[in-house]
Write a protein that holds these residues in place. Structure first.
Motif, PDB file in Angstrom:
ATOM      1  N   CYS A 186       0.830  -1.216   0.000  1.00  0.00           N
ATOM      2  CA  CYS A 186       0.000   0.000   0.000  1.00  0.00           C
ATOM      3  C   CYS A 186       0.859   1.259   0.000  1.00  0.00           C
ATOM      4  N   PHE A 187       1.937   1.245   0.766  1.00  0.00           N
ATOM      5  CA  PHE A 187       2.815   2.413   0.808  1.00  0.00           C
ATOM      6  C   PHE A 187       3.450   2.649  -0.556  1.00  0.00           C
ATOM      7  N   LEU A 188       3.939   1.595  -1.180  1.00  0.00           N
ATOM      8  CA  LEU A 188       4.539   1.736  -2.514  1.00  0.00           C
ATOM      9  C   LEU A 188       3.510   2.215  -3.531  1.00  0.00           C
ATOM     10  N   LEU A 189       2.300   1.741  -3.428  1.00  0.00           N
ATOM     11  CA  LEU A 189       1.246   2.182  -4.324  1.00  0.00           C
ATOM     12  C   LEU A 189       0.964   3.673  -4.147  1.00  0.00           C
ATOM     13  N   ILE A 190       0.927   4.126  -2.917  1.00  0.00           N
ATOM     14  CA  ILE A 190       0.705   5.557  -2.650  1.00  0.00           C
ATOM     15  C   ILE A 190       1.875   6.389  -3.177  1.00  0.00           C
ATOM     16  N   ILE A 191       3.095   5.908  -2.993  1.00  0.00           N
ATOM     17  CA  ILE A 191       4.277   6.628  -3.486  1.00  0.00           C
ATOM     18  C   ILE A 191       4.241   6.722  -5.013  1.00  0.00           C
ATOM     19  N   VAL A 192       3.926   5.627  -5.660  1.00  0.00           N
ATOM     20  CA  VAL A 192       3.853   5.641  -7.134  1.00  0.00           C
ATOM     21  C   VAL A 192       2.793   6.627  -7.603  1.00  0.00           C
ATOM     22  N   LEU A 193       1.636   6.621  -6.960  1.00  0.00           N
ATOM     23  CA  LEU A 193       0.584   7.562  -7.341  1.00  0.00           C
ATOM     24  C   LEU A 193       1.012   9.008  -7.090  1.00  0.00           C
ATOM     25  N   ALA A 194       1.701   9.272  -5.959  1.00  0.00           N
ATOM     26  CA  ALA A 194       2.159  10.625  -5.662  1.00  0.00           C
ATOM     27  C   ALA A 194       3.210  11.080  -6.664  1.00  0.00           C
TER      28      ALA A 194
ATOM     29  N   LEU B  87       3.581   9.969  -9.783  1.00  0.00           N
ATOM     30  CA  LEU B  87       2.928  10.203 -11.067  1.00  0.00           C
ATOM     31  C   LEU B  87       2.131  11.502 -11.062  1.00  0.00           C
ATOM     32  N   TYR B  88       1.516  11.820  -9.951  1.00  0.00           N
ATOM     33  CA  TYR B  88       0.733  13.057  -9.854  1.00  0.00           C
ATOM     34  C   TYR B  88       1.626  14.291  -9.942  1.00  0.00           C
ATOM     35  N   ASN B  89       2.806  14.215  -9.318  1.00  0.00           N
ATOM     36  CA  ASN B  89       3.731  15.355  -9.293  1.00  0.00           C
ATOM     37  C   ASN B  89       4.918  15.153 -10.221  1.00  0.00           C
ATOM     38  N   LEU B  90       4.780  14.399 -11.261  1.00  0.00           N
ATOM     39  CA  LEU B  90       5.898  14.061 -12.134  1.00  0.00           C
ATOM     40  C   LEU B  90       6.508  15.294 -12.795  1.00  0.00           C
ATOM     41  N   GLU B  91       5.698  16.217 -13.213  1.00  0.00           N
ATOM     42  CA  GLU B  91       6.209  17.411 -13.875  1.00  0.00           C
ATOM     43  C   GLU B  91       7.078  18.241 -12.926  1.00  0.00           C
ATOM     44  N   GLU B  92       6.603  18.431 -11.707  1.00  0.00           N
ATOM     45  CA  GLU B  92       7.390  19.199 -10.728  1.00  0.00           C
ATOM     46  C   GLU B  92       8.679  18.480 -10.377  1.00  0.00           C
TER      47      GLU B  92
ATOM     48  N   SER C 136      11.348  18.895 -13.062  1.00  0.00           N
ATOM     49  CA  SER C 136      11.924  20.233 -13.180  1.00  0.00           C
ATOM     50  C   SER C 136      12.957  20.502 -12.092  1.00  0.00           C
ATOM     51  N   SER C 137      12.820  19.896 -10.923  1.00  0.00           N
ATOM     52  CA  SER C 137      13.796  20.117  -9.849  1.00  0.00           C
ATOM     53  C   SER C 137      14.243  18.766  -9.295  1.00  0.00           C
ATOM     54  N   VAL C 138      15.330  18.273  -9.825  1.00  0.00           N
ATOM     55  CA  VAL C 138      15.846  16.955  -9.469  1.00  0.00           C
ATOM     56  C   VAL C 138      16.431  16.951  -8.062  1.00  0.00           C
ATOM     57  N   THR C 139      16.865  18.078  -7.544  1.00  0.00           N
ATOM     58  CA  THR C 139      17.494  18.120  -6.227  1.00  0.00           C
ATOM     59  C   THR C 139      16.504  17.810  -5.100  1.00  0.00           C
ATOM     60  N   THR C 140      15.237  18.099  -5.300  1.00  0.00           N
ATOM     61  CA  THR C 140      14.265  17.833  -4.242  1.00  0.00           C
ATOM     62  C   THR C 140      13.903  16.350  -4.139  1.00  0.00           C
ATOM     63  N   VAL C 141      14.250  15.563  -5.146  1.00  0.00           N
ATOM     64  CA  VAL C 141      13.958  14.132  -5.115  1.00  0.00           C
ATOM     65  C   VAL C 141      14.699  13.465  -3.967  1.00  0.00           C
TER      66      VAL C 141
END
Length: 135
Positions: free
Chosen positions: A50-58, A60-65, A68-73
């Motif tokens: 469930c945690f991995l599923l939520i992370i994947v969804l998050a 994908l939802y914020n993929l554009e952001e 654009s800023s790889v340092t925040t990953v």
């Protein structure tokens, strides 16, 4: 001739077995540590999935952001790991307490069932035996 008291006792035992029987007898096959450990292992996999599923969804939802800023990953990765570990610990503690109580309750119910069954057998054992008149 039908014995009403015997029928009443048999009905009560059958209802108890029907209500809690399957769960009682399944749990009785395990020691407490084994049963709770099995449930905690299941909950670990469920929580992780469930945690991995939520992370994947998050992601994908914020993929554009994120692109654009790889340092925040890197910062988000550490935060996600800490959230995962704290959540997992909390989830496992809840699982342990819940299934420990469930095991104890099933053992008490099984003991009560066995006590009633033994009482029933002793009470009606002598009444059902017919004297053996040789012939």
């Amino acid at each position: 001739m039908l014995n009403e008291e015997k029928i009443k006792q048999m009905t009560e035992l059958a209802l108890l077995k029907k209500r809690k029987g399957e769960q009682m007898f399944e749990i009785d096959n395990y020691f407490k540590e084994d049963y709770v450990g099995k449930q905690m292992l299941k909950s670990f996999f469920v929580y992780t999935f469930c945690f991995l599923l939520i992370i994947v969804l998050a992601v994908l939802y914020n993929l554009e952001e994120l692109m654009s800023s790889v340092t925040t990953v890197g910062v988000f990765s550490v935060v996600y790991i800490v959230i995962y570990i704290l959540g997992l610990i909390a989830f496992e503690l809840i699982t342990y307490r819940f299934f420990s109580k469930k095991y104890d309750e099933a053992q008490r119910s099984l003991k009560g069932y066995n006590d009633r069954l033994n009482y029933f057998e002793k009470k009606f054992e002598n009444k059902d035996k017919t004297p053996n008149i040789g012939g």
